[in-house]
Design an enzyme around this catalytic site. Structure first.
Site, PDB file in Angstrom:
ATOM      1  N   LYS A 251      27.566  33.317  11.238  1.00 26.48           N
ATOM      2  CA  LYS A 251      26.296  32.963  11.877  1.00 26.48           C
ATOM      3  C   LYS A 251      25.402  32.137  10.950  1.00 26.48           C
ATOM      4  O   LYS A 251      24.980  31.063  11.312  1.00 26.48           O
ATOM      5  CB  LYS A 251      25.580  34.216  12.364  1.00 26.48           C
ATOM      6  CG  LYS A 251      26.217  34.707  13.661  1.00 26.48           C
ATOM      7  CD  LYS A 251      26.249  36.172  13.833  1.00 26.48           C
ATOM      8  CE  LYS A 251      27.124  36.527  15.036  1.00 26.48           C
ATOM      9  NZ  LYS A 251      27.460  37.941  15.093  1.00 26.48           N
TER      10      LYS A 251
ATOM     11  N   ASP B 109      22.866  45.795   8.416  1.00 23.74           N
ATOM     12  CA  ASP B 109      23.710  44.758   9.002  1.00 23.74           C
ATOM     13  C   ASP B 109      22.834  43.516   9.138  1.00 23.74           C
ATOM     14  O   ASP B 109      21.941  43.470   9.980  1.00 23.74           O
ATOM     15  CB  ASP B 109      24.217  45.234  10.367  1.00 23.74           C
ATOM     16  CG  ASP B 109      25.042  44.168  11.094  1.00 23.74           C
ATOM     17  OD1 ASP B 109      25.196  43.050  10.556  1.00 23.74           O
ATOM     18  OD2 ASP B 109      25.526  44.464  12.204  1.00 23.74           O
TER      19      ASP B 109
ATOM     20  N   TRP C 285      24.574  45.862  18.754  1.00 22.31           N
ATOM     21  CA  TRP C 285      25.266  45.893  17.460  1.00 22.31           C
ATOM     22  C   TRP C 285      25.040  47.207  16.739  1.00 22.31           C
ATOM     23  O   TRP C 285      25.975  47.785  16.173  1.00 22.31           O
ATOM     24  CB  TRP C 285      24.867  44.688  16.601  1.00 22.31           C
ATOM     25  CG  TRP C 285      25.437  43.431  17.180  1.00 22.31           C
ATOM     26  CD1 TRP C 285      24.750  42.376  17.712  1.00 22.31           C
ATOM     27  CD2 TRP C 285      26.825  43.109  17.350  1.00 22.31           C
ATOM     28  NE1 TRP C 285      25.627  41.426  18.188  1.00 22.31           N
ATOM     29  CE2 TRP C 285      26.894  41.844  17.978  1.00 22.31           C
ATOM     30  CE3 TRP C 285      28.023  43.766  17.024  1.00 22.31           C
ATOM     31  CZ2 TRP C 285      28.119  41.222  18.292  1.00 22.31           C
ATOM     32  CZ3 TRP C 285      29.238  43.149  17.338  1.00 22.31           C
ATOM     33  CH2 TRP C 285      29.275  41.894  17.958  1.00 22.31           C
TER      34      TRP C 285
HETATM   35  C1  LIG Z   1      28.076  39.056  15.335  1.00 21.18           C
HETATM   36  C2  LIG Z   1      27.566  40.349  14.836  1.00 21.18           C
HETATM   37  C3  LIG Z   1      28.427  41.379  14.425  1.00 21.18           C
HETATM   38  C4  LIG Z   1      29.921  41.287  14.559  1.00 21.18           C
HETATM   39  O1  LIG Z   1      30.456  40.520  13.573  1.00 21.18           O
HETATM   40  P1  LIG Z   1      32.042  40.317  13.426  1.00 21.18           P
HETATM   41  O2  LIG Z   1      32.102  39.535  12.152  1.00 21.18           O
HETATM   42  O3  LIG Z   1      32.508  39.578  14.631  1.00 21.18           O
HETATM   43  O4  LIG Z   1      32.660  41.654  13.305  1.00 21.18           O
HETATM   44  C5  LIG Z   1      27.864  42.525  13.915  1.00 21.18           C
HETATM   45  N1  LIG Z   1      26.536  42.679  13.809  1.00 21.18           N
HETATM   46  C6  LIG Z   1      25.682  41.718  14.194  1.00 21.18           C
HETATM   47  C7  LIG Z   1      24.211  41.933  14.059  1.00 21.18           C
HETATM   48  C8  LIG Z   1      26.169  40.527  14.719  1.00 21.18           C
HETATM   49  O5  LIG Z   1      25.319  39.561  15.105  1.00 21.18           O
END
Ligand SMILES: *Cc1c(COP(=O)(O)O)cnc(C)c1O
Length: 360
Positions: free
Chosen positions: A195, A171, A102
């Site tokens: 998530k 993030d 990521w």
């Molecule tokens: C799932 C995830 C993403 C991607 O998220 P989207 O909403 O599908 O763009 C980005 N960073 C992390 C750490 C993730 O777990």
């Protein structure tokens, strides 16, 4: 009713209470004779939902007047672009830490916008690990420092966020509100909701207001944080149903004692599962370096890929879903987000013991 044990990495398990409330209110929201989905985003009914979601998240995250909660679209992936487009001014560079898949994607997008310094790269390390964030060579005068709080695929997590001179951007897609942190340490945090917070289609951003003023006025309107700040995330039609579910989840989180309450529950769940792995005499092997283990995504291997495939097949038959590791790394991954109940972990541990007894 029969609910599966859901270990999906995302979209992921939601609290049963939230789903039941949504079902109850599906055709008649608050006596209005229609679903919240069918209401105008400028009307009273939706307005109350929107306001409560922001207020609850504000309380859960410790949002003060100098920050603002935003609900955007495009997922965390669009934030990979919006962050540099808004915060990376001409003649500046941004610091990034490459901790895995990521972080790597965030870096790829930032490089399209401006110069990027990679402070450390642990993305190829096996076992998966993270650098010592306190000791990184932060660049004086950097526009910002970007970190990935939890590497969902690798199963690693930052244990202690660094204190940086430049605004810290994180993030937090896969671990937001799973543990306590101090928002004032950050310039901006973002998370796709699917998530830990709700359904896909909503992205939570919390931004320190002054940072939004860095963006060039020529940046497309929808890509500027200041647009969404000025209109309280109602510049255009927001994903109203997703924000409604997120609001219900925020109520559920408050009832659980907020981030502090969740952290206690989450650590207990993760400890139990890691103990089962560590006490298997080497049959199950954790893939992350112990001190950087994630409390959200637990990753491990079995003695062979055949056994891993068999493990997943048998688990699926027992209604345990989502245990297959990410296609890029293989192995097993149990994503045990906030809404994953302790019973699911107990069931998984019982199955692990049984599987080992038959195959070890
Ligand atoms: C799932 C995830 C993403 C991607 O998220 P989207 O909403 O599908 O763009 C980005 N960073 C992390 C750490 C993730 O777990």
């Amino acid at each position: 009713m029969s609910r599966a044990y859901n270990f999906n990495a995302g979209p992921a398990v939601l609290p049963l209470e939230v789903l039941e409330t949504a079902r109850r209110e599906m055709t008649d929201f608050n006596g209005t004779g229609m679903s919240i989905m069918e209401h105008s985003h400028r009307g009273k009914a939706y307005d109350a939902v929107h306001a409560e979601a922001i207020a609850n998240l504000g309380q859960l995250l410790g949002v003060t007047d100098d920050y603002q909660v935003l609900f955007l679209q495009g997922g965390a992936s669009l934030q990979f672009s919006m962050v540099p487009m808004n915060l990376l001014g001409a003649g500046q560079a941004a610091d990034y830490v490459n901790t895995g898949a990521w972080a790597g994607k965030a870096i790829k997008e930032a490089k399209k916008v401006g110069p990027v310094n990679i402070l450390a790269d642990t993305s190829k390390d096996i076992p998966t690990t993270m650098p010592d964030f306190a000791a990184l060579p932060y660049t004086p005068g950097a526009a910002y420092v970007h970190v990935t709080s939890n590497e969902t695929i690798a199963g690693t997590q930052i244990q202690q966020y660094p204190r940086t001179e430049a605004p810290l951007v994180a993030d937090m897609s896969s671990d937001i509100l799973s543990r306590v942190f101090d928002l004032r340490q950050f310039g901006l945090i973002y998370a796709g909701a699917q998530k830990n917070l709700g359904p896909s289609g909503v992205t939570l951003v919390v931004i320190r207001k002054d940072l939004a003023e860095r963006a060039a006025a020529t940046l497309p309107t929808m890509l500027q944080y200041r647009t969404h700040m000025a209109d309280n995330s109602l510049y255009n039609t927001p994903p109203t149903f997703g924000i409604y579910i997120l609001m219900l989840v925020s109520r559920w989180l408050l009832a659980k004692g907020g981030a502090a309450g969740m952290e206690q529950i989450n650590r207990a769940k993760a400890d139990k599962l890691y103990a089962a792995i560590d006490q298997s005499g080497g049959f199950y092997r954790g893939t992350a370096v112990k001190e950087f283990r994630s409390i959200m995504n637990i990753t491990w291997r079995l003695p062979s890929e055949d056994l891993e495939a068999q493990f997943i097949k048998e688990a699926t038959a027992l209604k345990m879903s989502g245990l297959k590791g990410h296609r890029s790394v293989g192995g097993i991954r149990a994503s045990i987000y906030n809404a994953c109940p302790a019973e699911a972990i107990d069931a998984l541990i019982a199955f692990m013991g049984d599987f080992q007894a038959r195959n070890g």
